[in-house]
Design a protein around this motif. Structure first.
Motif, PDB file in Angstrom:
ATOM      1  N   ASP A  63      -2.658   1.530  -8.813  1.00 62.90           N
ATOM      2  CA  ASP A  63      -2.973   0.616  -7.717  1.00 62.90           C
ATOM      3  C   ASP A  63      -3.855  -0.527  -8.198  1.00 62.90           C
ATOM      4  OD1 ASP A  63      -5.531   1.626  -7.977  1.00 62.90           O
ATOM      5  OD2 ASP A  63      -5.480   2.815  -6.145  1.00 62.90           O
ATOM      6  N   LYS A  98       1.501   6.694   1.735  1.00 64.14           N
ATOM      7  CA  LYS A  98       0.422   5.914   1.151  1.00 64.14           C
ATOM      8  C   LYS A  98       0.140   6.450  -0.243  1.00 64.14           C
ATOM      9  CE  LYS A  98      -4.332   4.401   1.967  1.00 64.14           C
ATOM     10  NZ  LYS A  98      -5.522   4.510   2.839  1.00 64.14           N
ATOM     11  N   ILE A 147       0.833  -1.194   0.000  1.00 61.89           N
ATOM     12  CA  ILE A 147       0.000   0.000   0.000  1.00 61.89           C
ATOM     13  C   ILE A 147       0.874   1.252   0.000  1.00 61.89           C
ATOM     14  CG2 ILE A 147      -1.744   1.290   1.254  1.00 61.89           C
ATOM     15  CD1 ILE A 147      -2.818  -1.312   2.298  1.00 61.89           C
ATOM     16  N   ASN A 148       2.010   1.235   0.718  1.00 66.46           N
ATOM     17  CA  ASN A 148       2.876   2.399   0.818  1.00 66.46           C
ATOM     18  C   ASN A 148       3.913   2.397  -0.307  1.00 66.46           C
ATOM     19  OD1 ASN A 148       1.631   3.312   3.171  1.00 66.46           O
ATOM     20  ND2 ASN A 148       2.915   2.008   4.453  1.00 66.46           N
ATOM     21  N   SER A 177      -9.109   2.622  -0.086  1.00 65.11           N
ATOM     22  CA  SER A 177      -8.828   1.804   1.090  1.00 65.11           C
ATOM     23  C   SER A 177      -8.462   0.381   0.675  1.00 65.11           C
ATOM     24  CB  SER A 177     -10.044   1.788   2.009  1.00 65.11           C
ATOM     25  OG  SER A 177      -9.837   0.946   3.117  1.00 65.11           O
TER      26      SER A 177
END
Length: 263
Positions: A41, A16, A1-2, A21
Motif C-alpha cells: 500500500d 479492503k 483502497i479495496n 486508514s
C-alpha cells in the motif's frame, strides 16, 4: 483502497487490502499456485492474504485471512516481486530495494555495507528491521484513544458497555462517570490564597531570623537530645540609636595587670 478479485470480467470479491486508514493498494502479486496474494500500500506496508478458497462459492465482501503483514518502506511500495516463492523483493520511491522472506523476515537492503547470504539466516537482518522504518512514527500500531478520539475509560470498559441494554442517555452517563474516574482532579492555588497564608505566619510579627529558624527547624528523630538542645533563644531588638557610651569602669586600672607586671 479495496482489492477486487475477478474471474475474467466477473467480479467475485472485493475487500479492503490495507489495515492502515486511507492507504490505497499500490501493487499486488499472486503466487504461482494462486493460493497467496501479496499486496503493498501507499504507507509502505506489505500483506500476505490466503486466497486459496476465497470467493469459491460466490461473491465475497469480507477480507480473506491475512497470514503476515509488515512495513517494508517509509513510502509507498511501488513494486513487489516473488523469488522462488520463498522471498519477496520490494522497492519504493524512498530509493531502497529490500529482500524479505515470504513471512516478513527482514533479510537486507540492496547496497548495504554488511553483506548477507540468502542461504545463511544468521547473516539476515532479522529480527531487526530497517532503521528508517523503525524510527518512523507511522510504524507504531494503531492506538484506539489516539485514532478514534476515545477516552481510556471507554477502551477499558468497552465490553461491558457494549453488552448493556440501556438507552443512549444512560450509556452517556455511564461513560461520563467512567471518564471521571480516569481524570485527574486539578488543584490550583490563587495568588490571593498564598498572600492570606503568608499573613498568618508567626514570623510576620517582627521576630528575629535566628529565633524564627530555631522555632521552625526540624528536630532530629530517634536521637537523644543533648544539653544544647534545651537552650532557649530570644530575639534581640534592633537599637537604631547607635552605640552606647563607653562604661566608666573600663577606664579603671585592672588589678590583674599590676600582678602580671610584678612577675
Amino acid at each position: 483502497i479495496n482489492a477486487e478479485y475477478r474471474d475474467g470480467d466477473r467480479l467475485i470479491g472485493r475487500f479492503k487490502a490495507s489495515y492502515a486508514s486511507g492507504h490505497a493498494v499500490s501493487d499486488m502479486k499472486i503466487s504461482a499456485d494462486e493460493t497467496l496474494l501479496y499486496t503493498g500500500d501507499q504507507g509502505g506496508f506489505v500483506y500476505v492474504w490466503d486466497i486459496e478458497d476465497y470467493a469459491r462459492f460466490g461473491f465475497e465482501s469480507e477480507a480473506p485471512i491475512c497470514f503476515y503483514s509488515w512495513r517494508a518502506h517509509v513510502q509507498l511500495v511501488s513494486c513487489i516481486t516473488l523469488v522462488q516463492e520463498k522471498f519477496v523483493i520490494t522497492c519504493s520511491p524512498d530509493r531502497t530495494v529490500r529482500l524479505w522472506t515470504n513471512m516478513g523476515e527482514y533479510v537486507g537492503t540492496f547496497g548495504q555495507q554488511i553483506p548477507w547470504d540468502i542461504h545463511n539466516p544468521s547473516s539476515w537482518g532479522h529480527p531487526m528491521v530497517p532503521y528508517d522504518v523503525l524510527v518512523d512514527g507511522a510504524s507504531l500500531p494503531e492506538h484506539p484513544v489516539i485514532e478514534k478520539k476515545r477516552t481510556m475509560a471507554q477502551v477499558v470498559h468497552e465490553d461491558s458497555l457494549a453488552g448493556s441494554d440501556d438507552d443512549e442517555e444512560e450509556m452517556a452517563r455511564k461513560q461520563a462517570e467512567l471518564a471521571q474516574m480516569f481524570t485527574k482532579t486539578e488543584f490550583t492555588i490563587t495568588d490571593e490564597e498564598i498572600a492570606d497564608e503568608l499573613r498568618k505566619r508567626e514570623y510576620i510579627s517582627g521576630q528575629g531570623k535566628w529565633l524564627r529558624f530555631e522555632k521552625h527547624r526540624p528536630r532530629p528523630v530517634g536521637v537523644r537530645p543533648g544539653s544544647h538542645h534545651g537552650i532557649r533563644c530570644y530575639g534581640i531588638d534592633n537599637d537604631k540609636r547607635g552605640p552606647s557610651k563607653r562604661p566608666d569602669w573600663l577606664d579603671d586600672e585592672d588589678p590583674i595587670d599590676d600582678v602580671l607586671g610584678q612577675l
